[in-house]
Motif scaffolding. Structure first.
Motif, PDB file in Angstrom:
ATOM      1  N   LEU A   1       0.518  -1.419   0.033  1.00  0.00           N
ATOM      2  CA  LEU A   1       0.211  -0.126  -0.353  1.00  0.00           C
ATOM      3  C   LEU A   1       0.747   1.452   0.358  1.00  0.00           C
ATOM      4  O   LEU A   1       1.899   1.232   0.784  1.00  0.00           O
ATOM      5  N   LEU A   2       0.224   2.349  -0.838  1.00  0.00           N
ATOM      6  CA  LEU A   2       1.032   3.547  -0.857  1.00  0.00           C
ATOM      7  C   LEU A   2       1.003   4.229   0.598  1.00  0.00           C
ATOM      8  O   LEU A   2      -0.244   3.949   1.552  1.00  0.00           O
ATOM      9  N   ALA A   3       1.835   4.444   0.850  1.00  0.00           N
ATOM     10  CA  ALA A   3       1.515   5.682   1.937  1.00  0.00           C
ATOM     11  C   ALA A   3       2.514   7.114   1.918  1.00  0.00           C
ATOM     12  O   ALA A   3       3.856   7.439   1.445  1.00  0.00           O
ATOM     13  N   ARG A   4       1.863   8.115   2.245  1.00  0.00           N
ATOM     14  CA  ARG A   4       2.261   9.465   1.701  1.00  0.00           C
ATOM     15  C   ARG A   4       1.235  10.354   2.441  1.00  0.00           C
ATOM     16  O   ARG A   4      -0.019  10.231   2.947  1.00  0.00           O
ATOM     17  N   PRO A   5       1.713  11.564   2.540  1.00  0.00           N
ATOM     18  CA  PRO A   5       0.658  12.820   3.014  1.00  0.00           C
ATOM     19  C   PRO A   5      -0.530  12.932   2.252  1.00  0.00           C
ATOM     20  O   PRO A   5      -0.573  12.942   1.140  1.00  0.00           O
ATOM     21  N   VAL A   6      -0.985  13.223   3.090  1.00  0.00           N
ATOM     22  CA  VAL A   6      -2.865  13.499   2.523  1.00  0.00           C
ATOM     23  C   VAL A   6      -2.069  14.679   1.464  1.00  0.00           C
ATOM     24  O   VAL A   6      -4.005  14.516   0.605  1.00  0.00           O
ATOM     25  N   LEU A   7      -1.945  15.511   1.022  1.00  0.00           N
ATOM     26  CA  LEU A   7      -1.805  16.715   0.242  1.00  0.00           C
ATOM     27  C   LEU A   7      -1.216  15.765  -1.082  1.00  0.00           C
ATOM     28  O   LEU A   7      -1.919  15.793  -2.213  1.00  0.00           O
ATOM     29  N   THR A   8       0.019  15.397  -0.895  1.00  0.00           N
ATOM     30  CA  THR A   8       0.034  14.961  -1.557  1.00  0.00           C
ATOM     31  C   THR A   8      -0.885  13.251  -2.291  1.00  0.00           C
ATOM     32  O   THR A   8      -0.940  13.342  -3.524  1.00  0.00           O
ATOM     33  N   SER A   9      -1.023  12.735  -2.016  1.00  0.00           N
ATOM     34  CA  SER A   9      -2.606  11.950  -2.421  1.00  0.00           C
ATOM     35  C   SER A   9      -3.347  12.712  -2.893  1.00  0.00           C
ATOM     36  O   SER A   9      -3.758  12.205  -3.926  1.00  0.00           O
ATOM     37  N   TYR A  10      -3.994  13.591  -2.509  1.00  0.00           N
ATOM     38  CA  TYR A  10      -5.235  14.507  -3.215  1.00  0.00           C
ATOM     39  C   TYR A  10      -4.483  15.207  -4.696  1.00  0.00           C
ATOM     40  O   TYR A  10      -4.924  15.272  -5.653  1.00  0.00           O
ATOM     41  N   TYR A  11      -3.055  16.124  -4.250  1.00  0.00           N
ATOM     42  CA  TYR A  11      -3.050  16.195  -5.707  1.00  0.00           C
ATOM     43  C   TYR A  11      -2.228  15.796  -6.944  1.00  0.00           C
ATOM     44  O   TYR A  11      -2.624  16.080  -8.541  1.00  0.00           O
ATOM     45  N   LYS A  12      -2.425  13.973  -6.146  1.00  0.00           N
ATOM     46  CA  LYS A  12      -1.707  13.169  -7.507  1.00  0.00           C
ATOM     47  C   LYS A  12      -3.107  12.738  -8.051  1.00  0.00           C
ATOM     48  O   LYS A  12      -3.266  11.488  -8.514  1.00  0.00           O
ATOM     49  N   SER A  13      -4.210  12.493  -7.305  1.00  0.00           N
ATOM     50  CA  SER A  13      -5.254  12.480  -7.719  1.00  0.00           C
ATOM     51  C   SER A  13      -6.621  13.257  -8.881  1.00  0.00           C
ATOM     52  O   SER A  13      -5.844  14.158  -9.167  1.00  0.00           O
ATOM     53  N   SER A  14      -6.870  12.617  -9.231  1.00  0.00           N
ATOM     54  CA  SER A  14      -7.806  12.390 -10.768  1.00  0.00           C
ATOM     55  C   SER A  14      -9.140  14.196 -10.544  1.00  0.00           C
ATOM     56  O   SER A  14      -9.315  15.132 -11.150  1.00  0.00           O
ATOM     57  N   TYR A  15      -9.343  13.989  -9.073  1.00  0.00           N
ATOM     58  CA  TYR A  15     -10.177  15.036  -8.528  1.00  0.00           C
ATOM     59  C   TYR A  15      -9.384  15.966  -8.643  1.00  0.00           C
ATOM     60  O   TYR A  15      -9.650  17.387  -8.854  1.00  0.00           O
ATOM     61  N   PHE A  16      -7.907  16.244  -7.742  1.00  0.00           N
ATOM     62  CA  PHE A  16      -6.817  17.746  -8.979  1.00  0.00           C
ATOM     63  C   PHE A  16      -6.499  17.400  -9.930  1.00  0.00           C
ATOM     64  O   PHE A  16      -7.148  18.738 -10.884  1.00  0.00           O
ATOM     65  N   LYS A  17      -5.799  16.962 -10.357  1.00  0.00           N
ATOM     66  CA  LYS A  17      -5.030  16.626 -12.093  1.00  0.00           C
ATOM     67  C   LYS A  17      -6.331  16.644 -13.320  1.00  0.00           C
ATOM     68  O   LYS A  17      -6.196  17.904 -14.135  1.00  0.00           O
ATOM     69  N   LYS A  18      -7.544  16.316 -12.919  1.00  0.00           N
ATOM     70  CA  LYS A  18      -8.778  16.247 -13.922  1.00  0.00           C
ATOM     71  C   LYS A  18      -9.573  17.381 -13.048  1.00  0.00           C
ATOM     72  O   LYS A  18     -10.467  16.805 -13.541  1.00  0.00           O
ATOM     73  N   ARG A  19      -9.393  18.035 -12.858  1.00  0.00           N
ATOM     74  CA  ARG A  19     -10.776  19.088 -12.095  1.00  0.00           C
ATOM     75  C   ARG A  19     -11.404  19.617 -12.578  1.00  0.00           C
ATOM     76  O   ARG A  19     -10.822  20.607 -13.551  1.00  0.00           O
ATOM     77  N   PRO A  20     -12.635  19.918 -12.896  1.00  0.00           N
ATOM     78  CA  PRO A  20     -13.352  20.791 -13.813  1.00  0.00           C
ATOM     79  C   PRO A  20     -13.056  21.914 -12.949  1.00  0.00           C
ATOM     80  O   PRO A  20     -12.702  22.511 -11.925  1.00  0.00           O
ATOM     81  N   TYR A  21     -13.401  23.369 -13.651  1.00  0.00           N
ATOM     82  CA  TYR A  21     -12.952  24.580 -13.778  1.00  0.00           C
ATOM     83  C   TYR A  21     -13.338  24.793 -12.824  1.00  0.00           C
ATOM     84  O   TYR A  21     -14.819  25.116 -12.137  1.00  0.00           O
TER      85      TYR A  21
END
Length: 606
Positions: A167-187
């Motif tokens: 399992l990945l172990a990483r800071p919460v913001l790293t998890s969010y920034y690397k997710s589609s919710y951030f990378k493919k966020r709508p305008y």
């Protein structure tokens, strides 16, 4: 339970209305919302091993709430560590949560000690995204037309680790920034940044900082707000600019990119923004060459309306520096979150930092509150509370302090977050909280216990002695030195002196600072100093400028997240103490004992 609204891409005003109405709905009836949240958490996790171990049987009716309250213990990370270790090592059975643990979110390790692994599930990303989506509608009520410009935010990721079980172990913001919710966020105008995603997602901290600063300068007239996660992170970016503006200006003047930026994706994204602009380069050079950097933020980014950083808790010490760089631009704290759970938002973002209060969002998790009284408040307040004293979100009392206890969808049940909150008011029927401090961040030599908030207030009071000499305190940490006999408190101070050399400040001034701190500490400490003689005189060690940047570099090189990093207020790790001591330029001791009146010895009893 009210459902989160469906967001329509590009419909800014309508989305704002829907989100604000959703917030009105959930804060108007938080008791029902909270009970529904708990019911949902218990129902979906009814078969987990953790419940069986504690004898909690989920029936799917109203008894579940009462049984949960009666049976389930309050826990800390240490209580859960054996289960978390099993999951980390590859056990995929339903230990804490019926849904698969998707990854672990690591704590920064600077607030309360070691880095911790917080289990999370895929759907938690949606909850975090919901909280982010609420920020802009609130801000737009106070600062209109933010959709007409961009935000210059310094955001960073941390490298990932994998547990033995994969399992990945990483800071919460790293998890969010690397997710589609951030990378493919709508305008969304709130996440319309000057920094391209590629610069935020670059692992090399120098390349990331350089490219984000360069893009922010190139788009300087479009910037309407600036920020980072913590105040310390934003100030670090300004210090970076102080050290690198000549190279940045050269890039802007010529339209070519520093060869040290060698990540192909970063270079490509930056070159879409970077164009030759000799006029802008000359303007930046002129401003950065001036002797004073006071007001540098509105000077370089003239349309900036506010600075968006966390300045609550110990981050409040950065307020004078931010005001200096920002020419008193509003300092905005928008949200309250942690690796365990995202909690709430600030509905009055332009308030003074000392008045910041967060409204907890009742759909994020199930919140309970343990009444708390710090030991330095006297014997009449030193009661020890347990799970029977826990109160629900709607039952907290105005003006009272509590430790936050959270039950999450991802497998934390009655988990002590470690934050102390004070009830400041209410939004509809939902309470609002001041962040007071982190629990158990303290100095102790003998029976004394000096808490973070108490130490911080004492340091701020003492630092006023430096003002007549054109000097201010820029950063500090502390250490309980037990190598001496008796042991004593050591404070490491980094000071900013624009008008004179530190050595020209009389020794007596720093000695007065030492004594002022001691006079400001609780009676148990002062009794130990005066009567028991179990604590020696407090010491201030002045360190070289840049020491706390070195400390941050050290922490990041050892796994801390640049987004989550906060300078520790108390240190006890030998390599850090060695680093600090290697940069000491002078030291001072309290010249005499602080005042103490007998009769308070019972305060030191445990």
């Amino acid at each position: 339970m009210p459902e989160a609204p469906l967001i329509v891409d590009g419909n800014f005003d309508e989305n704002n209305k829907k989100l604000l109405q959703f917030f009105e709905d959930i804060t108007s009836n938080p008791n029902d919302v909270q009970k529904n949240v708990l019911h949902e958490i218990l129902s979906r996790n009814s078969g987990v091993e953790y419940f069986q171990r504690h004898g909690l049987i989920i029936n799917g009716n109203n008894d579940d709430y009462e049984n949960f309250k009666k049976i389930m213990p309050i826990v800390t990370y240490e209580d859960l560590k054996p289960d978390i270790d099993r999951i980390a090592n590859g056990d995929r059975s339903s230990i804490l949560c019926s849904l698969p643990i998707s990854e672990f979110l690591t704590s920064s390790g600077t607030s309360g000690g070691e880095r911790k692994l917080m289990p999370t599930i895929e759907e938690e990303l949606g909850r975090r995204s919901l909280l982010y989506s609420l920020l802009m509608p609130v801000m737009n009520k106070f600062v209109p037309d933010l959709q007409k410009g961009k935000g210059m935010y310094f955001l960073f990721i941390k490298s990932e680790a994998k547990t033995p079980g994969g399992l990945l172990a990483r800071p919460v913001l790293t998890s969010y920034y690397k997710s589609s919710y951030f990378k493919k966020r709508p305008y969304d105008p709130y996440t319309n940044y000057t920094s391209p995603n590629e610069t935020i997602l670059c692992l090399d901290s120098y390349q990331s900082m350089y490219s984000q600063m360069l893009c922010g300068l190139c788009q300087n007239t479009q910037v309407l707000r600036v920020g980072a996660v913590f105040a310390s992170g934003f100030i670090r970016a300004i210090h970076f600019l102080e050290n690198h503006w000549p190279i940045l200006c050269r890039d802007i003047k010529t339209g070519t990119l520093n060869p040290q930026i060698n990540d192909p994706m970063v270079r490509e994204s930056v070159m879409k923004i970077l164009k030759p602009d000799p006029y802008l380069a000359d303007f930046i050079e002129m401003e950065c060459s001036k002797e004073s950097w006071k007001g540098i933020i509105p000077r370089l980014w003239p349309n900036t309306k506010y600075v968006d950083v966390i300045v609550t808790g110990t981050m409040s010490q950065y307020i004078p520096t931010l005001k200096y760089y920002g020419n008193d631009l509003p300092l905005v704290c928008t949200m309250y979150a942690s690796s365990e759970c995202y909690f709430g938002i600030n509905l009055d973002p332009l308030c003074e930092p000392s008045e910041v209060a967060y409204t907890l969002i009742p759909t994020m998790g199930f919140f309970e509150f343990l009444p708390v009284a710090r030991d330095d408040q006297g014997p009449e307040n030193s009661n020890k509370y347990d799970k029977d004293d826990l109160v629900d979100l709607v039952d907290v009392k105005l003006g009272h302090e509590y430790e936050l206890v959270v039950t999450t969808y991802a497998g934390l049940y009655r988990y002590r977050v470690g934050d102390i909150l004070k009830v400041a008011g209410f939004k509809n029927k939902a309470p609002q909280f001041h962040f007071v401090c982190r629990k158990n961040v303290a100095l102790s030599i003998d029976s004394d216990k000096t808490y973070e908030v108490e130490l911080h207030d004492a340091v701020l009071k003492a630092s006023t002695h430096l003002v007549p000499y054109g000097t201010s305190l820029t950063e500090y940490t502390s250490y309980a030195d037990t190598s001496t006999n008796p042991g004593h408190y050591v404070l490491y101070w980094e000071i900013n002196n624009d008008e004179s050399d530190e050595t020209l400040i009389p020794t007596s001034v720093f000695e007065d600072c030492c004594l002022t701190i001691e006079e400001s500490l609780n009676s148990v400490y002062r009794q130990c100093r005066v009567s028991d003689k179990s604590i020696g005189p407090l010491e201030i060690k002045v360190v070289e400028n840049g020491t706390f940047d070195k400390l941050m570099d050290y922490a990041i090189s050892n796994g801390a997240s640049i987004n989550q990093y906060k300078a520790p207020r108390c240190v006890n790790y030998a390599p850090i103490i060695e680093l600090l001591n290697s940069r000491v330029v002078s030291s001072y001791f309290s010249p005499k004992c602080p005042k103490w009146i007998s009769g308070h010895k019972q305060w030191s009893s445990s």
